[in-house]
Design an enzyme around this catalytic site. Structure first.
Site, PDB file in Angstrom:
ATOM      1  N   ARG A  39       0.826  -1.211   0.000  1.00  0.00           N
ATOM      2  CA  ARG A  39       0.000   0.000   0.000  1.00  0.00           C
ATOM      3  C   ARG A  39       0.865   1.270   0.000  1.00  0.00           C
ATOM      4  NH1 ARG A  39      -5.230  -1.401   3.902  1.00  0.00           N
ATOM      5  NH2 ARG A  39      -6.493  -2.239   2.198  1.00  0.00           N
ATOM      6  N   LYS A 201     -15.978 -17.171   3.031  1.00  0.00           N
ATOM      7  CA  LYS A 201     -17.429 -17.161   3.198  1.00  0.00           C
ATOM      8  C   LYS A 201     -18.182 -16.703   1.962  1.00  0.00           C
ATOM      9  CE  LYS A 201     -17.438 -16.002   8.098  1.00  0.00           C
ATOM     10  NZ  LYS A 201     -17.684 -14.860   8.988  1.00  0.00           N
ATOM     11  N   GLY A 361      -6.937  -7.644  -0.098  1.00  0.00           N
ATOM     12  CA  GLY A 361      -7.004  -8.480   1.099  1.00  0.00           C
ATOM     13  C   GLY A 361      -6.097  -9.697   0.984  1.00  0.00           C
TER      14      GLY A 361
HETATM   15  C1  3PG Z   1      -8.846  -1.856   4.825  1.00  0.00           C
HETATM   16  O1  3PG Z   1      -7.787  -2.354   5.215  1.00  0.00           O
HETATM   17  O2  3PG Z   1      -9.758  -2.533   4.293  1.00  0.00           O
HETATM   18  C2  3PG Z   1      -8.998  -0.366   4.887  1.00  0.00           C
HETATM   19  O3  3PG Z   1      -7.841   0.256   5.291  1.00  0.00           O
HETATM   20  C3  3PG Z   1     -10.158   0.014   5.777  1.00  0.00           C
HETATM   21  O4  3PG Z   1      -9.907  -0.359   7.104  1.00  0.00           O
HETATM   22  P1  3PG Z   1     -11.107  -0.608   8.098  1.00  0.00           P
HETATM   23  O5  3PG Z   1     -11.799  -1.876   7.661  1.00  0.00           O
HETATM   24  O6  3PG Z   1     -10.509  -0.714   9.465  1.00  0.00           O
HETATM   25  O7  3PG Z   1     -12.055   0.575   7.987  1.00  0.00           O
END
Ligand code: 3PG
Length: 408
Positions: A39, A201, A361
Site C-alpha cells: 500500500r 465465506k 485483502g
Molecule cells: C482496509 O484495510 O480494508 C482499509 O484500510 C479500511 O480499514 P477498516 O476496515 O478498518 O475501515
C-alpha cells in the site's frame, strides 16, 4: 473507460499545499514492523507527481482500529518506509490537527512531504465529524484535498467524506487506476470473462457474486466458500466449515444463473470442485491428501481444491481474455494447501495477454508473496479489500462520490 471524477491532472496545483488521504493501513508483524509495504509503494505515483510539481504534500492515513491513542499503531514507521521508497526525508508529526501540524507544514519547503499521525487516534475520524475535518484542513493549510486511499473509500469518515466539504477534492492516480481497472473488467471486459471466487465465506462475497452472475461467462467457485455450496448441493463435506444459513441466498444465485444460461448449463457456468485436498486439522505439518468428493471422510477438512480441479481451473482460466480473481483457493498460508492458489497465480503470470484483476485483502497478500515481481506479473492487484468488493458489487463508494465531477 474514463474516470467520472476530477483527478490531480485536472486542477492547477503547481506549487500548492496539497492534503493527500492515503491508505497506509498496512499489515504489521508481531514485532510491530511493517509486514508488507504494497500500500505504501502504491501511493508513490501520486506523491511523486505532486512533489515534481513543487507541491508541499501533507499525507494522512489511518492504521488499524485503535481506541484512542495507541503508540503501537503510530504511523511513524510508515514514514520511515515511505522515506526509503521516495529516497527523500519525510517529516513526521505526532498529531493530525493543531498548531504543531500547522507549524511543521508552514516551515516545510516546497516539494517536501509531511506525514501526519494516525487519524483514528481521534474518534471524530470514524464519526465523519465536520469540525474535525475542518481542523485537519486548517492545520495542513492545504489548497486541495486529494483522495488516493482506495482501500478506505468505502468508509464515510472525516478524512474521506467530511474533508471534501472543506477543500476542493480530487482523485489521486491510484484511486483512478483502481476504479478504471475494476469497473472496466466488470462493465466492458474482453471476453471470455472468467471469475474465480474463493475465500472463506459466501456471505462476504454475495454482492460480488450477484454482479458476476450477470456479467461473467464462467464463475469458478473454490476456497472454503465452495464447501458451503457443495453442502447445499447435497455433498457430504465431512468436518469442513460450512455456512448453513446461506441456503436461500445460494438458491437465488442458482435461479438467476439458470435463467441466464439455461438450467442444463448451470454446472458449466457456476463451476464447483470435483475433488478437494483434505487434512484432519488446519496445521502446517498436515500432509495434503486429494480425494474425490464422494471420498471425503467424516473427520476430513477440505483445505484446498484437489489436483483434478486445479488442472480444470487452469484450463478454464487459460482460455479467458479477462480473469477476475477474488479469494484464495484454499488455506494459502499453509504451503500444502496453497497449491490451487499458486497454480492459478502461475497460469495468470505466464499468460500476460490475459487481463488479470486480483482482489485485495488475502488474495493480494498471497500473490504479492508469490510473485518475484511484487505484483507486476498481473494486470492489476488491488490495494483494497472491502472497497474492491463493494466496487465490484456495483455499489457507490462514499469516498469517491464526494469528489469533484469530471468536466465533460
Ligand atoms: C482496509 O484495510 O480494508 C482499509 O484500510 C479500511 O480499514 P477498516 O476496515 O478498518 O475501515
Amino acid at each position: 473507460m474514463s474516470f467520472f471524477k476530477q483527478t490531480i491532472r485536472d486542477v492547477p496545483l503547481e506549487g500548492q499545499t496539497v492534503l493527500v488521504r492515503a491508505d497506509y493501513n498496512v499489515p504489521l508483524a508481531t514485532d510491530g514492523s511493517i509486514a508488507d509495504d504494497f500500500r505504501i509503494r502504491s501511493s508513490l505515483p501520486t506523491l511523486t507527481y505532486l512533489l515534481e510539481r513543487g507541491c508541499k504534500v501533507v499525507v494522512m492515513s489511518h492504521l488499524g482500529r485503535p481506541e484512542g491513542r495507541d503508540i503501537a499503531l503510530s504511523l511513524e514507521k510508515v514514514g520511515v518506509r515511505l522515506a526509503q521508497l521516495l529516497r527523500k526525508d519525510v517529516r513526521f508529526v505526532d498529531d493530525c490537527i493543531g498548531d504543531k501540524v500547522h507549524q511543521v507544514v508552514k516551515h516545510a519547503p516546497k516539494s517536501d512531504i509531511v506525514l501526519l499521525e494516525n487519524l483514528r487516534f481521534y474518534p471524530e475520524e470514524e464519526a465523519d465529524d465536520l469540525e474535525f475535518a475542518k481542523k485537519i484542513a486548517k492545520a495542513s493549510g492545504a489548497r486541495y484535498f486529494v483522495q488516493d486511499g482506495f482501500g478506505v473509500v468505502h468508509r464515510a469518515h472525516a478524512s474521506t467524506h467530511a474533508i471534501t466539504l472543506c477543500l476542493p477534492a480530487v482523485s489521486g492516480l491510484l484511486l483512478e487506476k483502481e476504479y478504471v481497472a475494476i469497473t472496466s473488467a466488470m462493465r466492458s471486459p474482453e471476453r471470455p470473462l472468467v471469475a474465480v471466487m474463493g475465500g472463506a465465506k459466501v456471505s462476504d462475497k454475495i454482492g460480488v457474486i450477484d454482479e458476476l452472475v450477470k456479467v461473467a461467462d464462467t464463475i469458478v467457485i473454490s476456497g472454503a466458500m465452495a464447501n458451503t455450496i457443495l453442502a447445499y448441493k447435497g455433498v457430504d463435506v465431512g468436518a469442513s466449515k460450512v455456512e448453513s444459513d446461506q441456503q436461500a441466498i445460494i438458491q437465488t444465485i442458482y435461479e438467476v444463473a439458470g435463467a441466464k444460461v439455461g438450467s442444463d448449463h448451470v454446472s458449466d457456468f457456476l463451476v464447483l470442485p470435483t475433488d478437494v485436498a483434505v487434512a484432519k486439522k488446519v496445521d502446517i505439518n498436515e500432509p495434503r491428501r486429494t480425494v474425490k468428493l464422494a471420498d471425503i471422510a467424516k473427520d476430513d477438512l477440505a483445505l484446498d481444491i484437489g489436483d483434478e480441479t486445479i488442472e480444470a481451473t487452469v484450463k478454464t482460466v487459460s482460455a479467458a481474455k479477462t480473469v477476475i480473481w477474488n479469494g484464495t483457493l484454499g488455506v494459502a498460508e499453509l504451503p500444502n494447501f496453497a497449491h490451487g492458489s499458486a497454480r492459478l497465480a502461475l497460469a495468470l503470470a505466464t499468460h500476460p495477454e490475459i487481463t488479470s484483476i486480483i482482489g485485495g485483502g488475502d488474495t493480494a497478500e498471497f500473490v504479492l508473496n508469490w510473485d518475484a515481481k511484487k505484483g507486476k506479473s498481473f494486470s492489476h492487484v488491488s490495494t483494497g479489500g472491502g472497497a474492491s468488493l463493494e466496487l465490484m458489487a456495483g455499489e457507490k463508494l462514499p469516498g469517491i462520490e464526494c469528489l469533484l465531477d469530471a468536466r465533460r
